[in-house]
Design an enzyme around this catalytic site. Structure first.
Site, short mmCIF file in Angstrom:
data_model
loop_
_atom_site.label_atom_id
_atom_site.label_comp_id
_atom_site.label_asym_id
_atom_site.label_seq_id
_atom_site.Cartn_x
_atom_site.Cartn_y
_atom_site.Cartn_z
N GLN B 225 -8.34 17.80 37.44
CA GLN B 225 -8.95 16.97 38.22
C GLN B 225 -9.77 17.49 39.53
O GLN B 225 -10.29 16.95 40.25
CB GLN B 225 -7.97 15.92 39.00
CG GLN B 225 -7.35 15.08 37.82
CD GLN B 225 -6.14 14.04 38.39
OE1 GLN B 225 -5.03 13.87 37.75
NE2 GLN B 225 -6.42 13.57 39.49
N ARG B 375 -1.17 8.02 40.56
CA ARG B 375 -2.21 7.09 41.03
C ARG B 375 -1.94 6.74 42.57
O ARG B 375 -1.94 5.47 42.54
CB ARG B 375 -2.41 5.83 40.09
CG ARG B 375 -3.57 4.99 40.18
CD ARG B 375 -3.84 4.01 39.34
NE ARG B 375 -4.96 3.57 39.26
CZ ARG B 375 -5.68 2.81 38.25
NH1 ARG B 375 -5.24 2.99 37.12
NH2 ARG B 375 -6.98 2.30 38.59
N CYS B 376 -1.39 7.43 43.47
CA CYS B 376 -1.32 7.12 44.74
C CYS B 376 -1.55 8.56 45.46
O CYS B 376 -1.52 9.68 45.07
CB CYS B 376 -0.17 6.46 44.93
SG CYS B 376 1.18 7.69 45.80
N GLU B 745 -6.53 3.53 43.80
CA GLU B 745 -4.75 3.81 43.86
C GLU B 745 -4.31 2.46 44.63
O GLU B 745 -2.94 2.30 44.46
CB GLU B 745 -4.29 4.89 44.58
CG GLU B 745 -5.11 5.90 43.66
CD GLU B 745 -4.90 7.36 44.20
OE1 GLU B 745 -4.91 8.35 43.46
OE2 GLU B 745 -4.77 7.35 45.36
#
Lengths: 157, 791
Positions: B225, B375-376, B745
């Site tokens: 990423q 996802r945060c 998110e």
């Protein structure tokens, strides 16, 4: 290790291979035939990313040997588009934003293909049950359900 | 700028248009290019031998049987890497992680050796044939026990280390908070465990490393990423063996879901690179699912003791958290360097507290490392879960409706910008607006009536609220860096002579749809149709440097860079238009797509005409061409928020929790593409449902993983996932160039406490105060049985 000669009809074209009996169908497609549209997401037949049609039936190609497909018909995501025109399922996934990262998408669409063949007018529950062997981590499934409903409303080619 | 009425036409497709995604074309045809699709001539395959023990001394590695297999070329061990000083590597949090062990293993599933072979199958055969002798050592699984005096010290590699304590971190006003608690009318206290989970993106991790011995160039296609940061890390770690940064090219191709799991550097990547450097052949390593769940970075694993103090009238006054963070055997978390507990101190949430204090202690245990986000944005989910649970417990203890309590204590719209007790400056918000809309959408009052009727009949129905505040878009260079590299992001925008464009960014989409939304941002700024703006990311040889996509930072940081680069282009185009129209720059007005002379709108030049002139008829003295670069250093973080309401029904016979309805009202500021935003929220909600009800990775006393395959680790299917109902309010970010805040998110952060609160709401009258997630049927059924209501 000994090998075996096989002929598999893939998306309407006979494809020959000289394969080890242990070679998985998904690896035959991806590595021997370089058809990388079919993906691998797990090794326990859980995620469905590798779903293809074997003689019209949706199977997980990580749990089938290439030799089991000898003399039979396999359809993959690469076989959906015909004469430059997207299949109604591809169109539905595009129109309804039924994909994000695109990794589960080929398997999800092949499951849908079999689902709609067996049940041309599925209810939402039928759709959810029908795709419950295919995991998607991005979409939360809502738009996948809509994409399949979109496709179901269009005539099959 | 409003998110509801687009300024541009549908043909231009600027902000606010739900244009269909550009990236779909390849994915729908099976033509995406993921890492495992990369196939190079002469490519070798790497497979990894992993430890069955959680803590053991390695006494012998016998590779002879593996090497006897035709097609096995090498077995890479820690001893081999040690010759090049590559057996350990630094983590992003300045700890150290084994690439391959020399002395002992520290968790089950740890890499022990790697087999290099001519095919995937032969490599797997080789793994089976490597014989490793282990001498088991005492296993430390529980982080509380790990911190007790006399516990087995795990990091014997660290000279002088006498315990398993990693770091202590605290924030807020300790004395003031203690005093507020001492004087409070009401205090509530709850232990809350946020369990260890794994992002389980459908694509696992992997790479193809290709070292070209002729020119010394290393190209690595990898599931990352953050390709640019990875390149720098590789250069810093392997500089001593001759890899300098200009000879390293990281290509992040299509990524099959990231969610934070593809931020870290895993040993497999490093071994593949080492194997390619040693052989000169391309080397592919692809993790299988069991390896992914057992050894890739975990998320969460926070043991929180939360306390809230307030008045009987519902005024919340003070908040206090004491937390033990289980980091596994090394701190390989992905956090900004100055924040070992990430942004956990967003914990005061949407509420106007007068005092707050928190402390976190991190422990080593015999588990895999991690501490990534799932996802945060850096430990925000843990914070939001704890505060939203505490607000509900407090409301129930004082007998107040949880919606009323929230409204009473919300930071009010006129308090923004708002300085939180932990020092954050919230940019904008309208929390009451979002909660009111959610209550209206779900029919809150009627649901409470229905609940009362059902309760009278003995049926278990619950309603749960979560009014979360997110914190994303890291971040301002003053506070946010990773290994010293500031957390800016970038856009390089080039307009072609015919008025079409290419834009390259320092981020990397993993399904978020950047090729579409970034084009829309530039279309908004320049009036060039989005369909004529190509977007590229992920290749460090071509894209400008950026810190990548995670923590919902793409729109807040790189998206802002795109807007700023487009404005630079527009400024130059204005000079060209003035020259072409023979007027002064000040005499020109702009509407998306063209400059026109004030008062004479017929006298105009389109952006395309300006672009053509930039290459064919540029003003005397002006540099030809039309392009711009922007490295955007955000002035602040952004604070998306929302209110979620969930209705559950509980089966007294099975303990099954059924999510009947879920209304999510989100406010992410101005929206670029409503269709994509909704998709992000749907997916985020599913990844909020997952840990709330299904997912957990835990370990037995010997450190054996429980739930290390998708047969045990329950990623929700279409059957468990409800039909989400979404709605929006719009409170733009005042400091962001396009008023956007980021959204990927929010739902993962906001959803779990709504679900947990709903379940506890259904059971509170039976004396149930709290249930740790995941709220599984056995847990619920055991409670029902204990309370005498199980059927």
């Amino acid at each position: 290790m000994t090998t075996r000669k096989i002929t598999v009809n893939v998306n309407g074209t006979p494809r020959e291979g000289e394969v080890e009996p242990r070679l998985l169908l998904v690896h035959f497609l991806r590595e021997d035939l370089s058809m990388t549209g079919t993906h691998i997401g797990c090794d326990t037949t859980s995620c469905g990313a590798c779903t293809v049609l074997l003689d019209g039936k949706a199977i997980k190609s990580c749990t089938a040997f290439a030799v089991q497909a000898d003399g039979r018909e396999v359809m993959t995501v690469e076989g959906l588009e015909k004469d430059g025109k997207l299949d109604r399922i591809q169109e539905g996934f595009h129109q309804e934003h039924g994909l994000q990262c695109g990794f589960c998408t080929p398997g999800m669409m092949m499951t849908t293909y079999a689902l709609l063949k067996n049940n041309p007018s599925p209810s939402e529950h039928d759709i959810r049950w029908g795709i419950s062997g295919n995991l998607c981590r991005c979409t939360g499934y809502v738009n996948i359900v809509k994409a399949i409903q979109y496709a179901a409303q269009k005539p099959a080619e | 700028m409003s998110s509801t009425t687009p300024r541009t036409s549908p043909e231009v497709g600027g902000m606010g248009h739900s244009i269909k995604r550009k990236e779909d074309a390849r994915f729908l045809r099976g033509q995406g290019k993921f890492v495992d699709d990369v196939k190079l001539p002469g490519m070798l395959y790497l497979d990894i031998v992993r430890s069955p023990y959680a803590h053991a001394k390695i006494t012998k590695i016998d590779t002879s049987k593996a090497m006897a297999i035709p097609g096995v070329l090498a077995v890479v061990t820690g001893e081999l890497l040690k010759q090049y000083n590559l057996h350990w590597m630094p983590t992003l949090m300045s700890d150290t992680q084994m690439v391959l062990p020399v002395e002992k293993v520290m968790h089950q599933g740890q890499e022990v050796a790697a087999v290099l072979a001519t095919s995937r199958y032969i490599a797997a055969d080789g793994v089976q044939a490597v014989e490793v002798d282990y001498e088991p050592l005492p296993v430390v699984v529980d982080p509380f026990k790990a911190l007790e005096p006399g516990a087995t010290v795990l990091r014997t590699d660290k000279e002088g280390k006498t315990d398993n304590h990693i770091w202590h971190w605290e924030a807020g006003d300790k004395a003031g908070t203690e005093q507020a608690f001492a004087q409070a009318e009401v205090t509530v206290k709850q232990d809350i465990y946020i369990p260890r989970i794994n992002v389980a993106s459908i694509e696992t991790c992997g790479c193809v490393a290709h070292f070209n011995k002729t020119d010394g160039k290393l190209t690595v296609w990898m599931t990352t990423q953050a390709p640019h940061a990875i390149r720098t890390v590789f250069a810093l770690v392997a500089g001593h063996v001759g890899l300098s940064e200009e000879k390293i090219r990281i290509i992040s191709p299509d990524i099959g879901g990231g969610f934070g799991g593809k931020v870290p550097v895993y040993p497999g990547y490093v071994i593949a690179v080492a194997a390619s450097v040693l052989t000169g052949a391309p080397v592919k390593w692809i993790e299988d699912r069991i390896e992914n769940l057992q050894a890739s970075s975990f998320a969460r694993d926070y043991h929180i003791t939360a306390e809230l103090a307030g008045k009987k009238d519902g005024t919340m006054q003070a908040l206090r958290f004491k937390t033990i963070a289980d980091h596994g055997y090394t701190d390989a978390a992905a956090n900004p360097s100055k924040f070992p507990a990430g942004l956990f101190h967003i914990a005061t949430g949407s509420y106007d507290f007068q005092h707050a204090f928190m402390e976190v202690d991190a422990a080593y245990t015999n588990k895999p490392p991690g501490g990534i986000a799932y996802r945060c944005s850096f430990r925000v989910t843990e914070a939001v879960h704890a505060i939203e649970r505490m607000v509900d417990i407090f409301a129930k203890d004082i007998g107040m409706d949880p919606a009323d309590l929230r409204k009473k204590n919300f930071i009010k719209p006129d308090q923004f910008p708002y300085k939180s007790q932990f020092g954050f400056e919230y940019d904008s918000g309208n929390y009451i607006g979002a909660l009111d809309l959610a209550m209206k959408r779900i029919g809150y009052d009627d649901l409470r009536k229905e609940q009362a009727e059902k309760r009278a009949k003995g049926e278990l129905m619950g309603i749960g609220i979560s009014s979360f505040t997110e914190i994303v878009g890291a971040g301002p260079s003053k506070h946010y860096d990773i290994l010293g590299i500031k957390m800016f992001d970038s856009c390089e925008l080039r307009i072609h002579p015919t008025g079409k464009a290419i834009a390259r960014f320092g981020t990397k989409s993993q399904g978020q749809g950047h090729e579409t939304t970034y084009a829309q941002i530039i279309a908004e700024e320049l009036g060039i149709p989005a369909e004529h703006i190509a977007v590229e990311e992920g290749d460090t040889d071509t894209a400008p440097y950026g810190l990548g996509t995670y923590a919902s930072r793409s729109t807040p940081v790189a998206g802002a860079a795109g807007a700023m680069a487009a404005r630079k282009v527009r400024d130059k185009a204005r000079k060209i238009a003035a020259y072409l129209l023979e007027v002064a720059e000040e005499d020109l007005d702009w509407e998306p797509g063209k400059f026109f002379v004030k008062g004479s709108p017929s006298k105009s030049k389109t952006i395309q005409e300006c672009a053509f002139a930039a290459y064919t008829n540029n003003p005397p003295g002006m540099e030809p061409g039309l392009e711009a670069v922007n490295y955007y250093d955000p002035p602040n973080l952004t604070y998306p928020f929302g209110s979620y309401i969930c209705v559950v029904d509980i089966d007294k016979g099975t303990g099954q929790v059924k999510v009947r309805r879920f209304v999510a009202v989100d406010d992410c500021g101005n929206i670029i593409n409503p269709m994509i935003v909704d998709g992000q929220i749907h997916g985020g909600l599913a990844m909020g449902l997952a840990p709330a009800l299904y997912e957990e990775i835990n370990y037995d006393a010997d450190g054996n993983i429980q739930g290390g395959s998708l047969m045990d680790y329950l990623v929700p299917t279409s059957m468990e996932t409800p039909s989400w109902e979404t709605d929006k309010t719009c409170t733009p970010s005042p400091h962001h160039p396009i008023g956007a805040k980021g959204v990927g998110e929010s739902a993962t952060v906001g959803a779990p406490p709504a679900i947990a609160n709903a379940v506890v709401d259904a059971l509170w009258h039976l004396g149930v105060r709290h249930i740790d997630i995941p709220i599984t049927p056995p847990k619920v059924w055991a409670l029902l049985k204990e309370k005498g209501v199980a059927e």
